[in-house]
Motif scaffolding. Structure first.
Motif, PDB file in Angstrom:
ATOM      1  N   ASP A  15       0.921  -1.230  -0.079  1.00 10.93           N
ATOM      2  CA  ASP A  15      -0.138  -0.006  -0.025  1.00 10.93           C
ATOM      3  C   ASP A  15       1.039   1.337   0.110  1.00 10.93           C
ATOM      4  O   ASP A  15       1.287   2.053   0.816  1.00 10.93           O
ATOM      5  CB  ASP A  15      -0.858  -0.275   0.985  1.00 10.93           C
ATOM      6  N   THR A 108      -1.032  -4.589   1.074  1.00  6.98           N
ATOM      7  CA  THR A 108      -2.575  -4.271   0.881  1.00  6.98           C
ATOM      8  C   THR A 108      -3.642  -4.602   1.607  1.00  6.98           C
ATOM      9  O   THR A 108      -4.661  -4.004   2.076  1.00  6.98           O
ATOM     10  CB  THR A 108      -2.565  -4.381  -0.806  1.00  6.98           C
ATOM     11  N   GLU A 109      -3.223  -5.988   2.020  1.00  8.39           N
ATOM     12  CA  GLU A 109      -4.214  -6.480   2.984  1.00  8.39           C
ATOM     13  C   GLU A 109      -3.411  -7.377   4.144  1.00  8.39           C
ATOM     14  O   GLU A 109      -2.048  -7.497   3.855  1.00  8.39           O
ATOM     15  CB  GLU A 109      -5.074  -7.745   2.225  1.00  8.39           C
ATOM     16  N   THR A 112      -2.233 -10.667   2.634  1.00  5.41           N
ATOM     17  CA  THR A 112      -1.536 -10.585   1.198  1.00  5.41           C
ATOM     18  C   THR A 112      -0.552 -11.609   0.988  1.00  5.41           C
ATOM     19  O   THR A 112      -0.459 -12.379  -0.060  1.00  5.41           O
ATOM     20  CB  THR A 112      -0.917  -9.080   1.072  1.00  5.41           C
ATOM     21  N   THR A 115      -1.322 -15.177   0.868  1.00  6.59           N
ATOM     22  CA  THR A 115      -2.148 -15.463  -0.047  1.00  6.59           C
ATOM     23  C   THR A 115      -0.988 -15.900  -1.340  1.00  6.59           C
ATOM     24  O   THR A 115      -1.063 -16.770  -2.054  1.00  6.59           O
ATOM     25  CB  THR A 115      -3.140 -14.564  -0.555  1.00  6.59           C
ATOM     26  N   THR A 197      -8.086  -0.353  -7.653  1.00  8.16           N
ATOM     27  CA  THR A 197      -7.927   0.384  -6.698  1.00  8.16           C
ATOM     28  C   THR A 197      -8.607   1.781  -6.886  1.00  8.16           C
ATOM     29  O   THR A 197      -9.281   1.907  -8.044  1.00  8.16           O
ATOM     30  CB  THR A 197      -6.430   0.967  -6.438  1.00  8.16           C
ATOM     31  N   SER A 210     -10.252  -7.682  -6.927  1.00 10.53           N
ATOM     32  CA  SER A 210     -10.247  -6.627  -5.712  1.00 10.53           C
ATOM     33  C   SER A 210      -9.541  -6.773  -4.370  1.00 10.53           C
ATOM     34  O   SER A 210      -8.894  -5.866  -3.835  1.00 10.53           O
ATOM     35  CB  SER A 210     -11.535  -6.213  -5.257  1.00 10.53           C
ATOM     36  N   THR A 211      -9.081  -8.172  -4.502  1.00 15.92           N
ATOM     37  CA  THR A 211      -8.277  -8.493  -3.298  1.00 15.92           C
ATOM     38  C   THR A 211      -7.266  -9.752  -3.985  1.00 15.92           C
ATOM     39  O   THR A 211      -7.552 -10.348  -4.924  1.00 15.92           O
ATOM     40  CB  THR A 211      -8.637  -9.217  -2.366  1.00 15.92           C
ATOM     41  N   SER A 213      -6.919 -12.563  -2.908  1.00 18.04           N
ATOM     42  CA  SER A 213      -7.497 -13.720  -2.603  1.00 18.04           C
ATOM     43  C   SER A 213      -8.512 -13.984  -3.799  1.00 18.04           C
ATOM     44  O   SER A 213      -8.586 -15.332  -4.037  1.00 18.04           O
ATOM     45  CB  SER A 213      -8.263 -13.740  -1.424  1.00 18.04           C
ATOM     46  N   ASP A 214      -8.973 -13.218  -4.372  1.00 22.06           N
ATOM     47  CA  ASP A 214      -9.791 -13.271  -5.720  1.00 22.06           C
ATOM     48  C   ASP A 214      -9.107 -13.984  -6.916  1.00 22.06           C
ATOM     49  O   ASP A 214      -9.495 -14.487  -7.681  1.00 22.06           O
ATOM     50  CB  ASP A 214     -10.380 -11.814  -6.336  1.00 22.06           C
TER      51      ASP A 214
END
Length: 230
Positions: A15, A108-109, A112, A115, A197, A210-211, A213-214
């Motif tokens: 990020d 970012t998560e 992240t 994953t 984003t 969008s993540t 994980s997607d």
């Protein structure tokens, strides 16, 4: 030959924009009120209060104020953060706060890199996996620190810049990126997966997540397209 699947650092793994905003607020915006507080002036006053007020007004007019002008809807940071010049912006990012910005940004998560490492284990025998990142100067070692800090397992890291961007594309077949320029300027024969984003909303792309994980939802499609046919 295995297809080469790359993950961009900025916006996908790190990020960077969020950390930039935090540093800007801490080191520039929050210092507006105390800047130049210790300066002294050797001026002969006549005792006229109107004259004193005029001098104070001139001093305030000449003082540069740092402000966040808008939400970040593009990667042209001069449009969203007030700097006196592009050179000052460059110095802020690549000289004064390089490690803080590129080394100590959050992911970012929260998950992240868990994953990403799961993707590595699942796809390392089907794809040639690598990390790519648009970096210059000391942001390169700072980015390596960032990747090591979060336990990134991918072995290959490729740095590029605006000058060497074409060479990056020569090393990549599939790119997961949030960079609107890379998305819109995708060369023929390459595949881009857009990581959504605030600053790339206006850029259209056939594959979007969008993540991170997607990304798992796209594995079957990517595998069918790029493994069974090669």
């Amino acid at each position: 030959m295995m297809k080469r699947l790359a993950f961009d650092v900025n916006g996908v793994l790190r990020d960077t924009i969020g950390k930039f905003k935090q540093l800007y607020e801490t080191h520039l915006v929050d210092t507006n009120d105390v800047d130049q507080i210790d300066k002294t002036y050797d001026i002969e006053f006549s005792g006229d209060t109107n004259e004193l007020a005029k001098i104070e007004e001139i001093h305030l007019d000449n003082k540069f104020t740092y402000v966040i002008k808008s939400d970040v809807t593009s990667l042209n940071l001069m449009d969203h953060f007030r700097f006196q010049s592009k050179d000052e912006l460059y110095s802020f990012m690549y000289e004064e706060y390089t490690m803080e910005l590129f080394g100590h940004s959050p992911s970012t998560e929260m998950t992240t890199f868990n994953t990403l490492n799961d993707i590595y284990y699942e796809l390392r025998e089907k794809f040639d996996l690598l990390i790519v990142s648009d970096e210059i100067g000391k942001s390169k070692p700072a980015t390596l620190f960032f990747l090591a800090k979060f336990g990134c397992l991918l072995e290959k890291v490729l740095f590029f810049s605006e000058v060497t961007k074409e060479n990056m594309w020569n090393e990549v077949d599939i790119l997961v990126t949030a960079n609107p320029d890379l998305i819109s300027e995708k060369p023929e024969g390459k595949t881009v997966i857009k990581f959504n984003t605030e600053y790339n909303k206006e850029v259209q792309c056939g594959l979007e997540i969008s993540t991170l994980s997607d990304f798992n939802l796209l594995l079957k499609k990517i595998t069918e397209d790029y493994v069974q046919n090669f």
